[in-house]
Design a protein around this motif. Structure first.
Motif, mmCIF file in Angstrom:
data_model
loop_
_atom_site.group_PDB
_atom_site.id
_atom_site.type_symbol
_atom_site.label_atom_id
_atom_site.label_comp_id
_atom_site.label_asym_id
_atom_site.label_seq_id
_atom_site.Cartn_x
_atom_site.Cartn_y
_atom_site.Cartn_z
ATOM 1 N N PRO A 106 -5.807 16.402 15.359
ATOM 2 C CA PRO A 106 -5.672 16.545 14.019
ATOM 3 C C PRO A 106 -4.845 15.371 13.501
ATOM 4 O O PRO A 106 -3.944 14.844 14.213
ATOM 5 N N ARG A 138 -3.181 24.500 9.845
ATOM 6 C CA ARG A 138 -4.548 24.879 10.275
ATOM 7 C C ARG A 138 -4.855 25.400 11.489
ATOM 8 O O ARG A 138 -5.310 26.375 11.629
ATOM 9 N N SER A 192 -3.497 10.260 13.652
ATOM 10 C CA SER A 192 -3.856 11.482 14.722
ATOM 11 C C SER A 192 -3.009 11.694 15.762
ATOM 12 O O SER A 192 -1.900 10.819 16.151
ATOM 13 N N TRP A 212 -10.966 19.416 11.928
ATOM 14 C CA TRP A 212 -10.133 18.054 11.754
ATOM 15 C C TRP A 212 -11.052 16.962 11.992
ATOM 16 O O TRP A 212 -10.686 15.743 11.883
ATOM 17 N N THR A 220 1.195 19.899 15.199
ATOM 18 C CA THR A 220 -0.407 19.808 14.911
ATOM 19 C C THR A 220 -0.437 18.827 13.458
ATOM 20 O O THR A 220 -1.597 18.349 13.265
#
Length: 379
Positions: A146, A343, A162, A361, A339
């Motif tokens: 993500p 989510r 990321s 993601w 993260t």
């Protein structure tokens, strides 16, 4: 990270070739190299998280003092950023900040944000930044996981990259300067950045392909195999599960008091590419569950090219919640910082599987992957 006064850094003018064979490998610290070179006026050393010599555990530093080998003042920068860090640079009397720290390829490994903070502080203070680039030990073919959302920014993720970025520190420095540090405001000078590139490194290379010995960049990063698993298993920091700190194989061995073989069986049944999950038992000497027998999982990576550490970490979270009744998130929702949003936590709690979570993601990851292409320095 070292700080040098003056701009006569001729030592750094040639490419930093890590891959030339030599009859005897010489591994001095950069501080010792610069201090011994008459062309460089080295006036101070700055230590990040874990400290200048890398002895402090996570969330700690070695403090401020003097380096016994050179007599140079050592400043503790951990927890400092912005104008506060700029003031330290000014007080130290430096003109150029030289960054030379080994990264491991994960967004939440804090050295890259030390680089980011130093670049921003150097711009505020009118200093130059030189980055001596190093290999990404887990390769750089692809980005994974993500992308951070700005409301969740912290020292384990300042900007939207990321989770596994697939970049070197030098490439990230270019990305930071080109995409994020331009937003510091009109009163801030642009970052005067120079990256000293490696020669010989290719994106598909893992660390053992460099021919270099591994020097642990922090106390719980003992081997390149640790780095390979880290982007996934460090997610367990956001839970009450041990991520293996206090064992000989941190981040390759995870578990908790009361967990049992069902966790490894469930994780292995996911059929994730490149990795096997094996039942394991251990007693950590410090950190979570210290001194208590833990059941858990050992990761065995059998195909590095196919292995996705982030999916493996998500798989461990999903299966731990399903198989161990004691599973709990840390009360401070640290998992959201790791993260980059809420989510993953929300979806795991809702019973989602690994591929469903990864699909959530995918669009943001594709956007970052396209963005990073413009800043890659190596084939």
């Amino acid at each position: 990270m070292t700080l040098a006064q003056g701009t006569d850094l001729l030592l750094l003018d040639e490419p930093n070739n890590y891959f030339d064979p030599a009859p005897a490998l010489d591994l001095p610290h950069l501080v010792d190299v610069l201090h011994a070179d008459e062309r460089v006026d080295l006036v101070a050393v700055f230590g990040p998280e874990h400290g200048f010599r890398g002895t402090a555990q996570a969330g700690g530093s070695e403090g401020t003092g003097r380096d016994p080998a050179t007599g140079l003042p050592v400043y503790d920068t951990y927890g400092k950023s912005g104008q506060g860090l700029a003031d330290v640079f000014t007080a130290a009397g430096v003109d150029t900040v030289v960054f030379d720290i080994q990264d491991v390829g994960a967004r939440f490994y804090t050295y890259i944000w030390t680089l980011y903070d130093c670049m921003r502080a150097a711009a505020l203070a009118g200093k130059a930044v030189v980055v001596l680039d190093r290999p990404n030990p887990v390769g750089g073919v692809r980005a994974a996981g993500p992308v951070l959302r700005r409301p969740y920014a912290s020292f384990v993720g300042r900007e939207p990259i990321s989770l596994a970025h697939g970049m070197t520190a030098g490439e990230l420095a270019g990305l930071f300067a080109g995409e994020f540090l331009r937003e510091s405001g009109p009163a801030v000078r642009p970052v005067r950045l120079r990256v000293v590139r490696m020669t010989g490194w290719r994106r598909e290379s893992f660390f053992d392909g460099t021919g270099l010995p591994w020097v642990p960049p922090s106390p719980n990063m003992p081997t390149p195999a640790t780095a390979l698993a880290y982007a996934g298993t460090c997610l367990l920091e956001g839970t009450n599960l041990s991520e293996g700190r206090g064992t000989a194989t941190p981040f390759e061995l995870v578990g908790a008091e009361g967990a049992d073989r069902r966790w490894a069986e469930a994780a292995d049944a996911l059929g994730l590419p490149g990795v096997w999950f094996r039942e394991a038992y251990f007693t950590p000497s410090f950190s979570k569950h210290s001194g208590r027998l833990c059941g858990g999982v050992r990761l065995i990576v059998h195909d590095r090219e196919a292995f996705d550490p982030v999916r493996a970490g998500i798989g461990l979270l999903v299966t731990a919640r399903r198989t161990w009744s004691g599973f709990a998130w840390r009360a401070d929702h640290w998992i959201d910082r790791l993260t980059g949003s809420d989510r993953v936590r929300v979806m795991v709690d809702a019973g989602a599987g690994v591929e469903e979570i990864a699909a959530d993601w995918a669009a943001e990851l594709a956007g970052f992957a396209a963005l990073r292409e413009g800043y890659l320095l190596y084939p």
